[in-house]
Structure formats: structure tokens, C-alpha cells
Design a protein around this motif. Structure first.
Motif, mmCIF file in Angstrom:
data_model
loop_
_atom_site.group_PDB
_atom_site.id
_atom_site.type_symbol
_atom_site.label_atom_id
_atom_site.label_comp_id
_atom_site.label_asym_id
_atom_site.label_seq_id
_atom_site.Cartn_x
_atom_site.Cartn_y
_atom_site.Cartn_z
ATOM 1 N N ASP A 133 6.388 4.659 -5.501
ATOM 2 C CA ASP A 133 6.217 5.505 -4.329
ATOM 3 C C ASP A 133 6.574 4.745 -3.062
ATOM 4 N N SER A 134 6.852 5.500 -2.010
ATOM 5 C CA SER A 134 7.042 4.885 -0.697
ATOM 6 C C SER A 134 5.843 3.988 -0.420
ATOM 7 N N SER B 231 0.851 -1.178 0.000
ATOM 8 C CA SER B 231 0.000 0.000 0.000
ATOM 9 C C SER B 231 0.893 1.236 0.000
ATOM 10 N N THR B 232 0.450 2.270 -0.681
ATOM 11 C CA THR B 232 1.169 3.551 -0.667
ATOM 12 C C THR B 232 0.533 4.530 0.308
ATOM 13 N N LYS B 233 -0.552 4.132 0.928
ATOM 14 C CA LYS B 233 -1.271 5.001 1.873
ATOM 15 C C LYS B 233 -0.584 4.938 3.230
ATOM 16 N N ASP C 124 15.081 5.386 0.556
ATOM 17 C CA ASP C 124 15.927 4.259 0.962
ATOM 18 C C ASP C 124 16.888 3.888 -0.162
ATOM 19 N N SER C 125 18.082 3.466 0.202
ATOM 20 C CA SER C 125 19.094 3.111 -0.804
ATOM 21 C C SER C 125 18.676 1.910 -1.656
ATOM 22 N N ASP C 126 17.824 1.046 -1.128
ATOM 23 C CA ASP C 126 17.401 -0.146 -1.875
ATOM 24 C C ASP C 126 16.042 0.050 -2.563
ATOM 25 N N PHE C 127 15.502 1.267 -2.560
ATOM 26 C CA PHE C 127 14.185 1.527 -3.158
ATOM 27 C C PHE C 127 14.188 1.267 -4.662
ATOM 28 N N LYS C 128 15.196 1.727 -5.362
ATOM 29 C CA LYS C 128 15.244 1.586 -6.822
ATOM 30 C C LYS C 128 15.126 0.124 -7.252
ATOM 31 N N ALA C 129 15.765 -0.780 -6.521
ATOM 32 C CA ALA C 129 15.725 -2.205 -6.859
ATOM 33 C C ALA C 129 14.324 -2.794 -6.736
ATOM 34 N N GLU D 106 8.014 -1.021 5.894
ATOM 35 C CA GLU D 106 7.932 0.024 4.884
ATOM 36 C C GLU D 106 9.208 0.076 4.056
ATOM 37 N N ILE D 107 9.052 0.630 2.868
ATOM 38 C CA ILE D 107 10.199 0.978 2.040
ATOM 39 C C ILE D 107 9.925 2.385 1.535
ATOM 40 N N LEU D 108 10.831 3.287 1.850
ATOM 41 C CA LEU D 108 10.665 4.690 1.491
ATOM 42 C C LEU D 108 11.419 4.998 0.203
ATOM 43 N N SER D 109 10.897 5.943 -0.557
ATOM 44 C CA SER D 109 11.541 6.315 -1.820
ATOM 45 C C SER D 109 12.955 6.846 -1.602
#
Length: 110
Positions: free
Chosen positions: A74-75, A47-49, A64-69, A59-62
Motif C-alpha cells: 500500500d501507499s 506507515s500506511t496511515k 508511483d512508477s517505482d512503487f512495484k520495486a 511518501e511512496i504512493l501505489s
């Protein structure tokens, strides 16, 4: 726990343009494969909410260093709600977005 199996494997993140009903929300959403076998898979929806995130939901935030992978836009957080195992047909037409890696993967595995 993330574990591998079959053509799909734990840690992969997919998206399918199919309406998913979670609580009162009904729309397409990405999901994380927690476990996969030759017959079925255990998944959890994202969920992005962020305002609805409960304590303990990963959670994974935009930022975070590993977000792109992850391939997410969106977060997001993993909805801590029981998701029944799905048949592998569920993946037909789904797009592989990315993978859970780094610190995000470690948080999921806990």
C-alpha cells in the motif's frame, strides 16, 4: 542517506512479523535500511496511515512508477522519527520485500 554495507545494504526494504511500537501503534511493519555495516544498521519504519503523515515525511504512493520495486502493498510513508541502530540479528526471519529506487530513492536521499 542510503549507503551500502554488509550483506544488507542501504535502500533495501524488509518486513518482519514482529510487533513494533511506534507512538501508540503496535504491530508489524516494513522498514527501510538507510545504512548498513558488518555490525549494525540504521533503519526507518514505514506507515500506511497516510492521514498521519507530517510535512517532510517521504511518501511512496501505489501509483508511483517505482512503487512495484519497493515490494510494499500500500501507499506508505517513512516515519520521520529517530530509530536507534539495530543489531544485524534484527534481520533474522525478516523478508526482503524490495528496494528504494527511482524518484522515491532520490527523495529519501535528500
Amino acid at each position: 542517506m542510503i549507503s551500502a554495507g554488509g550483506a544488507r545494504s542501504g535502500g533495501q526494504i524488509y518486513f518482519l512479523r514482529k510487533v513494533i511500537v511506534v507512538g501508540e501503534a503496535s504491530y508489524a511493519r516494513p522498514w527501510l535500511v538507510l545504512r548498513a555495516s558488518d555490525h549494525d544498521a540504521t533503519i526507518s519504519y514505514f506507515s500506511t496511515k497516510m492521514e498521519y503523515r507530517e510535512p517532510g515525511e517521504v511518501e511512496i504512493l501505489s501509483t508511483d512508477s517505482d512503487f512495484k520495486a519497493s515490494g510494499l502493498r500500500d501507499s506508505s510513508f517513512i516515519i520521520d522519527e529517530a530509530t536507534p541502530d539495530v543489531e544485524l540479528d534484527y534481520f533474522k526471519g525478516a523478508k526482503l520485500l524490495g528496494r528504494a529506487t527511482g524518484e522515491f530513492k532520490k527523495r529519501v536521499e535528500k
